[in-house]
Design a protein around this motif. Structure first.
Motif, PDB file in Angstrom:
ATOM      1  N   VAL A 125      37.625  34.597  48.508  1.00 52.86           N
ATOM      2  CA  VAL A 125      36.885  34.605  47.442  1.00 52.86           C
ATOM      3  C   VAL A 125      37.371  34.098  46.016  1.00 52.86           C
ATOM      4  O   VAL A 125      36.940  33.250  45.357  1.00 52.86           O
ATOM      5  N   ALA A 134      36.530  33.570  38.349  1.00 50.99           N
ATOM      6  CA  ALA A 134      36.078  32.528  37.185  1.00 50.99           C
ATOM      7  C   ALA A 134      36.819  32.624  35.990  1.00 50.99           C
ATOM      8  O   ALA A 134      36.797  31.615  35.280  1.00 50.99           O
ATOM      9  N   THR A 146      36.279  30.379  44.529  1.00 48.80           N
ATOM     10  CA  THR A 146      35.560  30.520  42.966  1.00 48.80           C
ATOM     11  C   THR A 146      36.390  29.605  41.942  1.00 48.80           C
ATOM     12  O   THR A 146      35.959  28.924  41.365  1.00 48.80           O
ATOM     13  N   LEU A 187      42.294  41.447  43.715  1.00 46.38           N
ATOM     14  CA  LEU A 187      41.071  42.198  43.765  1.00 46.38           C
ATOM     15  C   LEU A 187      39.876  41.503  44.736  1.00 46.38           C
ATOM     16  O   LEU A 187      39.104  42.290  45.070  1.00 46.38           O
ATOM     17  N   GLY A 188      40.393  40.117  44.939  1.00 49.21           N
ATOM     18  CA  GLY A 188      39.111  39.699  45.521  1.00 49.21           C
ATOM     19  C   GLY A 188      37.804  39.442  44.742  1.00 49.21           C
ATOM     20  O   GLY A 188      37.012  39.716  45.171  1.00 49.21           O
ATOM     21  N   SER A 189      38.256  39.333  43.321  1.00 52.95           N
ATOM     22  CA  SER A 189      36.873  39.447  42.719  1.00 52.95           C
ATOM     23  C   SER A 189      36.609  38.209  42.046  1.00 52.95           C
ATOM     24  O   SER A 189      37.443  37.226  41.514  1.00 52.95           O
ATOM     25  N   MET A 190      35.170  37.685  41.864  1.00 53.55           N
ATOM     26  CA  MET A 190      34.523  36.659  41.307  1.00 53.55           C
ATOM     27  C   MET A 190      34.909  36.575  40.027  1.00 53.55           C
ATOM     28  O   MET A 190      35.164  35.201  39.612  1.00 53.55           O
ATOM     29  N   LEU A 191      35.058  37.551  39.384  1.00 53.96           N
ATOM     30  CA  LEU A 191      34.955  37.735  37.940  1.00 53.96           C
ATOM     31  C   LEU A 191      36.220  37.159  37.505  1.00 53.96           C
ATOM     32  O   LEU A 191      36.386  35.988  36.742  1.00 53.96           O
ATOM     33  N   TRP A 192      37.422  37.583  38.019  1.00 55.13           N
ATOM     34  CA  TRP A 192      38.614  37.252  37.982  1.00 55.13           C
ATOM     35  C   TRP A 192      38.748  35.664  38.089  1.00 55.13           C
ATOM     36  O   TRP A 192      39.501  35.029  37.421  1.00 55.13           O
TER      37      TRP A 192
END
Lengths: 756, 138
Positions: free
Chosen positions: A249, A207, A253, A200-205
């Motif tokens: 990302v 983190a 992260t 997903l290229g997600s910061m939340l995941w």
């Protein structure tokens, strides 16, 4: 349980094709996962049923003791715990030298249950923690596999495999309260979060991944596996030209947060910026910044100019970075690879340089049958699954391939690292098995019959699956429609899976469920007989010795003495001080006159040895004796020599032919003291080593026998005090025995051992 | 790793000075490339992104200062230095991630991430980061 497990793993292929409805599918999945979790927990309860709810082996006893301390004294006390009851007289900064994740987890569960007014003993939580987490591991494997493939049966198969494969059960039966109990769940779940973050290229995941990575660091030293694998994955992706902003990302992260999280653990502290094991992660972090910047520049300038820029800029920076790393390592700011890591590259390294690592059996290289024993069917499906990953080859499949290579290598080098290989084997095998089942369990056949002649030719499963998958990759309509071949392959696969389940059950119940504190044997009539010498002896220590009586034993038993007998020990399984262990080894392997001053200096009150000669218990101290000698020799090469313990012909013997050094060593004397009196004259026999012993028992002067357990497995000796009249112990003992004549023995004063 | 933009911008210039013995045209080419990048940046970057870039530049400067202090005056409270430095580096990469996710050109890579979602993630990441930093700073 075993049977419904097999059915549970078979069902999804059928049921998913039947369940058209999305919510039906979800319901089925939840039910199947619950059944898998139940099977995973249930198969780990053999040890409780066969024996009792007891903590196993060695390290778990320390974890258990630490957990009790945590529950009794609270978190802050635990964090600052200085333990003066181990490593006497040095003590151990326990709070700063352990991985607290396990204890804190069970502490939290304990307080939670108390809060919910469920009265539960902390011991039961500790015993059942590993099975409980194995259910979660199965779920994590399900999630991870679902990221790899679209087939939902693969995930369920992976969960089932993960739940019952012996490679994982070996470290997570009930009572095996060790770091690995929760660490494998965290390992798999961290990998799942990493894949998710990358996709997903997600910061939340990213983190979240970092948080679970932090939890993993808090739980097990094996976190270095993640620390190396994730950068390696990123590096391989970059080399394959698959750099994407998503990778940037996710990785940055994870690294920025995860490294900080790992540094919160006192035991890890500054290691992430100081040691070479962690440098790949840092290097890739820096490298990604560069690559990302280059990507930006590439979008900004024409390609010819970009090339010049690339060569000049990238080459310069890479050179500077490498020089910097080398310079810092040479200058001593970054520690080079530690001994344990060298032993991963060169399996002979530890044996030569660090006997204490080589002496642990789980650090030995893996024997080939162990792979089959621990993974059974999966080891055959594993390469097929990796091959399937090559077929699709997206970012996440690269991860499985990298993990498979990395994990296989390390599992081959060290037995205990089989544990880190197991998850990827389960995932890959599930991908392969589900591919097979999905191809052959297709319920409806489309009307197209043009490929009839092809599938009628394929006889074997392997060929067919390969053909099927290749076909389905090129044109999805093609499949297997012949009922006979479908039934044949599906039947064979079912059989294999059932055999797998049976093998797992058998291995679990026979090989991995023994607590090793309690031994089981069979009576002539087949009934089980429990040999409980360890607890008997530890209980004796607990009830008959002073609260602070120091017990000297080989380090293997340190944790058990601390946990069960609650007495201070000299050395234990936390082998942080090699010299101290060598001191004990020296005391055990030298003559009494040398050993006695050492024991006096360390205020030893009792000496404990494990002796299996009567029962034929092979894990005793005489068999470990050479390691004591080797470790002692490492520190005092001119006082203890391994060669002296062998007969002139180079044999390790304990009978009349044993070398003088061997016969005079404290360990030999303590083991065989009075042993011959148990037998009729001339019949004394050591059943482990198959040796006939001399009738004359060795004479002990400075120690006296205090306690010997029922089957002679544990023998405890009390260290005599100094003689009242100032004689040495040999003279005093010979006087006691009635040799009144004053022989002209040349009195040897105690040798000066340490020039302090 | 932190002084990303300025270092790489000046880095080639420095290295080109050493390699200028080969050709004098390469250094002028580097100048031209730098000019191109600057123009491209000025032309295509929206105002909001420039704001983010300014913050990143600030972080790079702070990180550089910390590092310089560490080298010149010693790293004595190593905890404090590490957590301070990691705070800037971590914040930098988080901000860079935010910038990447909100840039229009990268929309195809992040089909599911709206700017609002990106910002929310950014806040969560920063909170975790600073929690660890404060815990570690002693």
């Amino acid at each position: 349980m075993a049977v419904d497990q097999g059915a549970g793993s078979k069902l999804p292929g059928l049921l998913v094709s039947l369940g058209k409805n999305e919510s039906t599918k979800t319901l089925l999945k939840v039910i199947i996962l619950a059944i898998i979790a139940a099977a995973a927990v249930a198969s780990r309860l053999f040890s409780v049923i066969r024996f009792e709810s007891i903590i196993h082996e060695f390290d778990p006893w320390f974890n258990f003791r630490a957990t009790k301390y945590l529950v009794a004294n609270g978190f802050y006390q635990f964090w600052d715990w200085f333990d003066d009851r181990t490593w006497h007289p040095l003590g151990r900064v326990t709070g700063g030298t352990l991985y607290p994740g396990l204890m804190v987890t069970s502490g939290v569960i304990y307080h939670l249950l108390r809060f919910l007014t469920v009265p539960v003993d902390i011991r039961n939580i500790c015993v059942l923690l590993a099975p409980a987490f194995s259910g979660l591991t199965a779920y994590a494997a399900y999630l991870l596999t679902n990221e790899m493939t679209t087939s939902s049966s693969a995930g369920l198969l992976a969960a089932a495999f993960m739940g019952i494969t012996p490679g994982y059960i070996s470290r997570s039966v009930a009572g095996s309260y060790d770091n690995e109990a929760i660490a494998i769940f965290l390992l798999v779940f961290t990998f799942y979060l990493w894949i998710k973050a990358l996709k997903l290229g997600s910061m939340l995941w990213g983190a979240l991944c970092a948080l679970f990575y932090g939890y993993m660091v808090a739980s097990w030293g094996g976190y270095a596996f993640i620390t190396c694998l994730v950068p390696l994955h990123a590096f391989v992706l970059i080399c394959m030209g698959r750099f994407s902003m998503r990778l940037y990302v996710a990785y940055t992260t994870w690294y920025a947060l995860g490294t900080l999280a790992s540094m919160q653990i006192p035991f890890v502290g500054f290691l992430p910026v100081r040691t070479s094991e962690h440098m790949p992660a840092l290097g890739i972090f820096g490298f990604l910044q560069l690559v990302a910047f280059l990507e930006y520049v590439r979008s900004a300038v024409p390609s010819r100019q970009f090339q010049t820029f690339l060569y000049v800029g990238l080459g310069g920076i890479f050179g500077v970075g490498l020089l910097g790393l080398v310079g810092l390592t040479a200058g001593g700011y970054i520690a080079p690879w530690s001994g344990r890591f060298y032993s991963l590259w060169d399996t002979g390294y530890a044996k030569i340089h660090i006997p204490i690592i080589a002496s642990v059996s789980e650090h030995q290289p893996t024997a080939w049958p162990a792979f089959f024993f621990d993974l059974n069917l999966l080891i055959w499906l594993f390469p097929a699954g990796v091959y399937m990953c090559f077929q699709r080859l997206e970012d996440e499949h690269v991860f499985i391939i990298v993990y498979a290579l990395f994990g296989s290598y390390f599992a081959g080098v060290m037995v205990r690292l089989m544990l880190t290989l197991t998850p990827v084997v389960c995932v890959a095998a599930a991908i392969a098995a589900s591919q097979l089942l999905d191809t052959y369990l297709q319920y409806k056949s489309p009307e197209v019959v043009e490929s009839k002649e092809e599938e009628s030719t394929d006889g074997t499963a392997k060929k067919a699956s390969k053909q099927g998958s290749l076909r389905s990759a090129s044109q999805p309509v093609v499949g297997i429609y012949n009922v006979l071949s479908k039934a044949f392959i599906a039947g064979a696969m079912t059989l294999f899976l059932l055999i797998f389940v049976q093998h797992c059950t058998w291995v679990t119940s026979n090989a991995y469920s023994s607590p090793s504190v309690v031994l089981a044997s069979r009576m002539p009539d087949g009934s089980q007989h429990i040999i409980d010498d360890y607890r008997e002896a530890y209980q004796w220590l607990r009830q008959n010795t002073k609260e602070d009586a120091k017990i000297m034993s080989w380090w293997d038993y340190g944790y058990q003495i601390g946990g069960m007998a609650d007495r201070p020990t000299l050395v234990d399984n936390n082998t942080w001080n090699n010299t101290h262990i060598a001191t004990v080894g020296k005391a055990m392997s030298s003559r009494e006159e040398v050993a006695y001053p050492i024991m006096r200096q360390h205020e030893v009150d009792y000496v404990l040895v494990v002796f299996g000669g009567l029962l034929g218990y092979s894990g005793d101290d005489i068999n470990k004796f050479l390691w004591m000698v080797r470790i002692a020799e490492g520190i005092w090469p001119d006082e203890v020599k391994e060669r002296d313990f062998f007969t002139p012909r180079g044999e390790y013997k304990v009978d009349a032919d044993a070398s003088e050094t061997m016969k005079n060593s404290l360990m030999y004397k303590m083991s065989y003291h009075n042993y011959a009196t148990l037998f009729p004259p001339g019949q004394a026999q050591d059943r482990v080593r198959g040796a006939r012993l001399p009738d004359q028992s060795p004479v002990l002067n400075s120690l006296e026998e205090a306690y010997t357990s029922e089957n002679w497995i544990i023998r405890i000796y009390k260290v005599k005090d100094l003689d009242n009249v100032g004689r040495d112990h040999a003279a005093a003992a010979s006087f006691e025995r009635g040799h009144k004549k004053k022989k002209a023995i040349k009195k040897r004063g105690p040798r000066v051992l340490r020039a302090e | 790793m932190a002084p990303k933009k300025p270092a790489t911008a000046t880095g080639p210039a420095a290295t080109s000075a050493s390699t200028s013995t080969t050709t004098s045209s390469s250094s002028s080419q580097i100048d031209k490339i730098a000019g191109n990048i600057f123009q491209h940046y000025q032309k295509t970057t929206p105002q909001r992104t420039k704001l983010i870039d300014a913050f990143m530049a600030f972080l790079v400067i702070v990180g550089g200062l910390q590092f310089a202090y560490c080298i010149l005056a010693g790293n004595y409270p190593f905890n404090a230095f590490l957590s301070g430095f990691s705070a800037t580096v971590g914040q930098f990469v988080l901000t860079a991630s935010l910038r990447i996710q909100t840039t229009e050109a990268n929309k195809s890579e992040f089909p599911l991430v709206s700017p609002e979602r990106a910002f929310a993630d950014y806040v969560v990441g920063s909170l975790i980061l600073h929690f660890f930093c404060i815990n570690f700073i002693n």
